[in-house]
Design a protein around this motif. Structure first.
Motif, PDB file in Angstrom:
ATOM      1  N   PHE A 265      56.380  78.705   5.715  1.00 38.50           N
ATOM      2  CA  PHE A 265      57.363  79.122   4.722  1.00 38.50           C
ATOM      3  C   PHE A 265      58.131  77.893   4.234  1.00 38.50           C
ATOM      4  CE2 PHE A 265      61.639  80.949   3.727  1.00 38.50           C
ATOM      5  CZ  PHE A 265      61.237  81.727   2.648  1.00 38.50           C
ATOM      6  N   LEU A 266      58.126  77.669   2.907  1.00 40.76           N
ATOM      7  CA  LEU A 266      58.853  76.554   2.277  1.00 40.76           C
ATOM      8  C   LEU A 266      58.419  75.186   2.794  1.00 40.76           C
ATOM      9  CD1 LEU A 266      62.488  78.017   2.252  1.00 40.76           C
ATOM     10  CD2 LEU A 266      60.832  78.015   0.379  1.00 40.76           C
ATOM     11  N   SER A 267      57.146  75.053   3.138  1.00 43.79           N
ATOM     12  CA  SER A 267      56.641  73.765   3.616  1.00 43.79           C
ATOM     13  C   SER A 267      55.157  73.654   3.295  1.00 43.79           C
ATOM     14  CB  SER A 267      56.857  73.647   5.128  1.00 43.79           C
ATOM     15  OG  SER A 267      56.335  72.436   5.604  1.00 43.79           O
ATOM     16  N   ASP A 268      54.695  72.422   3.046  1.00 40.48           N
ATOM     17  CA  ASP A 268      53.282  72.202   2.733  1.00 40.48           C
ATOM     18  C   ASP A 268      52.423  72.066   3.978  1.00 40.48           C
ATOM     19  OD1 ASP A 268      53.828  72.196  -0.007  1.00 40.48           O
ATOM     20  OD2 ASP A 268      54.311  70.050   0.014  1.00 40.48           O
ATOM     21  N   ARG A 269      53.055  71.731   5.084  1.00 47.07           N
ATOM     22  CA  ARG A 269      52.291  71.479   6.308  1.00 47.07           C
ATOM     23  C   ARG A 269      52.875  72.245   7.487  1.00 47.07           C
ATOM     24  NH1 ARG A 269      50.721  65.044   6.478  1.00 47.07           N
ATOM     25  NH2 ARG A 269      49.220  65.096   4.755  1.00 47.07           N
ATOM     26  N   LYS A 270      52.012  72.405   8.510  1.00 46.84           N
ATOM     27  CA  LYS A 270      52.436  73.149   9.699  1.00 46.84           C
ATOM     28  C   LYS A 270      51.843  72.503  10.944  1.00 46.84           C
ATOM     29  CE  LYS A 270      52.552  77.958  11.309  1.00 46.84           C
ATOM     30  NZ  LYS A 270      52.146  79.333  10.945  1.00 46.84           N
ATOM     31  N   ALA A 271      52.596  72.556  12.034  1.00 43.79           N
ATOM     32  CA  ALA A 271      52.108  72.047  13.318  1.00 43.79           C
ATOM     33  C   ALA A 271      52.407  73.073  14.398  1.00 43.79           C
ATOM     34  CB  ALA A 271      52.767  70.719  13.652  1.00 43.79           C
ATOM     35  N   ILE A 272      51.457  73.227  15.305  1.00 42.60           N
ATOM     36  CA  ILE A 272      51.645  74.123  16.448  1.00 42.60           C
ATOM     37  C   ILE A 272      51.512  73.299  17.722  1.00 42.60           C
ATOM     38  CG2 ILE A 272      50.694  76.046  17.782  1.00 42.60           C
ATOM     39  CD1 ILE A 272      49.737  77.282  15.166  1.00 42.60           C
ATOM     40  N   ILE A 273      52.506  73.393  18.583  1.00 39.32           N
ATOM     41  CA  ILE A 273      52.429  72.763  19.901  1.00 39.32           C
ATOM     42  C   ILE A 273      52.086  73.841  20.912  1.00 39.32           C
ATOM     43  CG2 ILE A 273      53.709  71.587  21.723  1.00 39.32           C
ATOM     44  CD1 ILE A 273      55.371  70.211  19.578  1.00 39.32           C
ATOM     45  N   LEU A 274      50.942  73.704  21.547  1.00 38.17           N
ATOM     46  CA  LEU A 274      50.477  74.680  22.529  1.00 38.17           C
ATOM     47  C   LEU A 274      50.809  74.162  23.925  1.00 38.17           C
ATOM     48  CD1 LEU A 274      49.061  77.425  22.559  1.00 38.17           C
ATOM     49  CD2 LEU A 274      46.886  76.234  22.777  1.00 38.17           C
TER      50      LEU A 274
ATOM     51  N   ALA B  69      54.220  64.606  21.865  1.00 41.34           N
ATOM     52  CA  ALA B  69      53.930  65.769  21.014  1.00 41.34           C
ATOM     53  C   ALA B  69      54.899  65.825  19.842  1.00 41.34           C
ATOM     54  CB  ALA B  69      54.010  67.058  21.840  1.00 41.34           C
ATOM     55  N   GLY B  70      56.180  65.604  20.122  1.00 39.13           N
ATOM     56  CA  GLY B  70      57.187  65.600  19.065  1.00 39.13           C
ATOM     57  C   GLY B  70      56.944  64.502  18.054  1.00 39.13           C
ATOM     58  N   GLN B  71      56.508  63.349  18.541  1.00 38.17           N
ATOM     59  CA  GLN B  71      56.217  62.207  17.661  1.00 38.17           C
ATOM     60  C   GLN B  71      55.052  62.516  16.723  1.00 38.17           C
ATOM     61  OE1 GLN B  71      55.329  58.558  19.831  1.00 38.17           O
ATOM     62  NE2 GLN B  71      54.136  57.804  18.113  1.00 38.17           N
ATOM     63  N   LEU B  72      53.977  63.111  17.268  1.00 34.79           N
ATOM     64  CA  LEU B  72      52.814  63.470  16.444  1.00 34.79           C
ATOM     65  C   LEU B  72      53.184  64.498  15.376  1.00 34.79           C
ATOM     66  CD1 LEU B  72      49.997  63.738  19.150  1.00 34.79           C
ATOM     67  CD2 LEU B  72      50.137  62.052  17.320  1.00 34.79           C
ATOM     68  N   ALA B  73      53.971  65.505  15.802  1.00 36.60           N
ATOM     69  CA  ALA B  73      54.391  66.544  14.855  1.00 36.60           C
ATOM     70  C   ALA B  73      55.233  65.944  13.731  1.00 36.60           C
ATOM     71  CB  ALA B  73      55.173  67.632  15.588  1.00 36.60           C
ATOM     72  N   LYS B  74      56.128  65.036  14.091  1.00 42.05           N
ATOM     73  CA  LYS B  74      57.010  64.414  13.101  1.00 42.05           C
ATOM     74  C   LYS B  74      56.222  63.551  12.125  1.00 42.05           C
ATOM     75  CE  LYS B  74      61.466  62.044  12.861  1.00 42.05           C
ATOM     76  NZ  LYS B  74      62.556  61.401  13.631  1.00 42.05           N
ATOM     77  N   GLU B  75      55.192  62.851  12.651  1.00 49.32           N
ATOM     78  CA  GLU B  75      54.346  62.016  11.786  1.00 49.32           C
ATOM     79  C   GLU B  75      53.590  62.858  10.770  1.00 49.32           C
ATOM     80  OE1 GLU B  75      51.735  59.658  14.173  1.00 49.32           O
ATOM     81  OE2 GLU B  75      53.365  58.543  15.131  1.00 49.32           O
ATOM     82  N   TYR B  76      53.158  64.056  11.189  1.00 52.82           N
ATOM     83  CA  TYR B  76      52.330  64.893  10.320  1.00 52.82           C
ATOM     84  C   TYR B  76      53.155  65.678   9.302  1.00 52.82           C
ATOM     85  CZ  TYR B  76      48.873  68.321   8.822  1.00 52.82           C
ATOM     86  OH  TYR B  76      48.042  69.102   8.057  1.00 52.82           O
TER      87      TYR B  76
END
Length: 320
Positions: free
Chosen positions: A57-66, A19-26
């Motif tokens: 806030f101050l970012s172009d992208r967002k990720a949510i880990i459920l 999950a952390g890897q996917l979030a970091k890639e995005y």
């Protein structure tokens, strides 16, 4: 990247890493505003959707880990909130925001009969995180060692796994200690000095001592385990479980079944079956049956006797 990601399996640590890897890639940069972690058990569908549709806030992208997304399984779980599944279905079907939504599912399988699971399988990407095989865990260890500019002897690698077992969590934790301790090339001596023996491996070793008549070694190990605050009744139940595995493996092997089939049939990691087969081949089936009966009788004594359990357990190890 597909903005709906499902990661499922029984290895919580590897699911967390994926999950952390996917979030970091995005995400361009991971921070508290761009990466949000929610627990499905405690968060309503309305709140999840609102969070997904709120610009970071101050970012172009967002990720949510459920986390603990049991909605995709058949598990009956008590939740702190009511979940509006129709609303969630509608959101997934018509998702038009740029938020990466990662479902972490701690279960060996998804319930494909559910509408929400069918929809997410259709719209999203699904990754199954399996337990590592013995060759995979060895490759992982070698890779981690090489990344630190170090090497490891094959004998040391074998000894390391004999102590940790094949559990990814144990391996990762003990390897971290070993890499800090060793200098340049990891040897058997380094492993002996630093790496702790897992409970699973201790119990396997204890049953080996018992089956091969090494009573002094068995009692010594029992005393060590009790000093480590392990309850005798807990140790007994683990021994019963190990003898049961040895008996089942012996039975299936005698029927001509291969190691992989036995592991799948018993739902046990192939590495445990490999070790059990190695030991079970040394002993007759009736001997294993006899040990299981003795364990059952001791379990009854534990529950009915007023004698000190540590003393009772030590006597049992001497008798069995």
């Amino acid at each position: 990247m597909n903005l709906i990601q499902v990661i499922y399996g029984t290895n919580a640590i590897r699911i967390e890493e994926k999950a952390g890897q996917l979030a970091k890639e995005y995400l361009d940069e991971v921070d508290e505003f761009s990466l949000v972690s929610l627990n499905y058990r405690e968060t309503s569908v309305e709140s999840i959707i609102e969070e997904a549709q709120t610009l970071p806030f101050l970012s172009d992208r967002k990720a949510i880990i459920l986390n603990d997304a049991f909605l995709l399984t058949g598990a009956k779980v008590k939740s702190d909130v009511e979940h509006n599944m129709d609303l969630f279905l509608d959101y997934i079907k018509n998702k038009n925001d740029d938020t990466l939504l990662i479902f972490k599912v701690f279960n060996e399988q998804l319930d494909k009969r559910k509408k929400i699971t069918k929809l997410i399988l259709k719209e999203g990407a699904v990754t199954e995180v399996k337990e590592m095989t013995e060759p995979e865990i060895k490759d992982f260890i070698r890779s981690q060692v090489e990344d630190e500019g170090m090497g490891i002897d094959e004998q040391a690698l074998g000894m390391f796994l004999e102590r940790t077992g094949i559990s990814y969590g144990n391996v990762r934790s003990e390897l971290g200690k070993l890499l800090l301790y060793a200098d340049g090339r990891i040897t058997e001596s380094d492993v002996a000095e630093v790496v702790s023996v897992s409970m699973e491996q201790n119990i396997f070793q204890l049953t080996e001592h018992v089956l091969n008549g090494r009573k002094e070694a068995a009692v010594h190990l029992v005393r060590q385990l009790i000093l480590q605050k392990n309850e005798p009744i807990q140790l007994l139940h683990l021994i019963i479980s190990q003898f049961r595995l040895l008996y089942q493996v012996k039975l299936l092997a005698n029927e001509g079944f291969a190691q992989d089939y036995i592991a799948k049939h018993l739902k046990v990691h192939p590495y445990r079956v490999k070790l059990a087969l190695r030991e079970a081949r040394k002993h007759r089936q009736d001997k294993l049956e006899e040990k299981m009966v003795m364990c059952r009788n001791m379990d009854y004594k534990f529950k009915s006797s007023y004698l000190d359990r540590e003393t009772l357990f030590e006597l049992f190890i001497l008798e069995i």
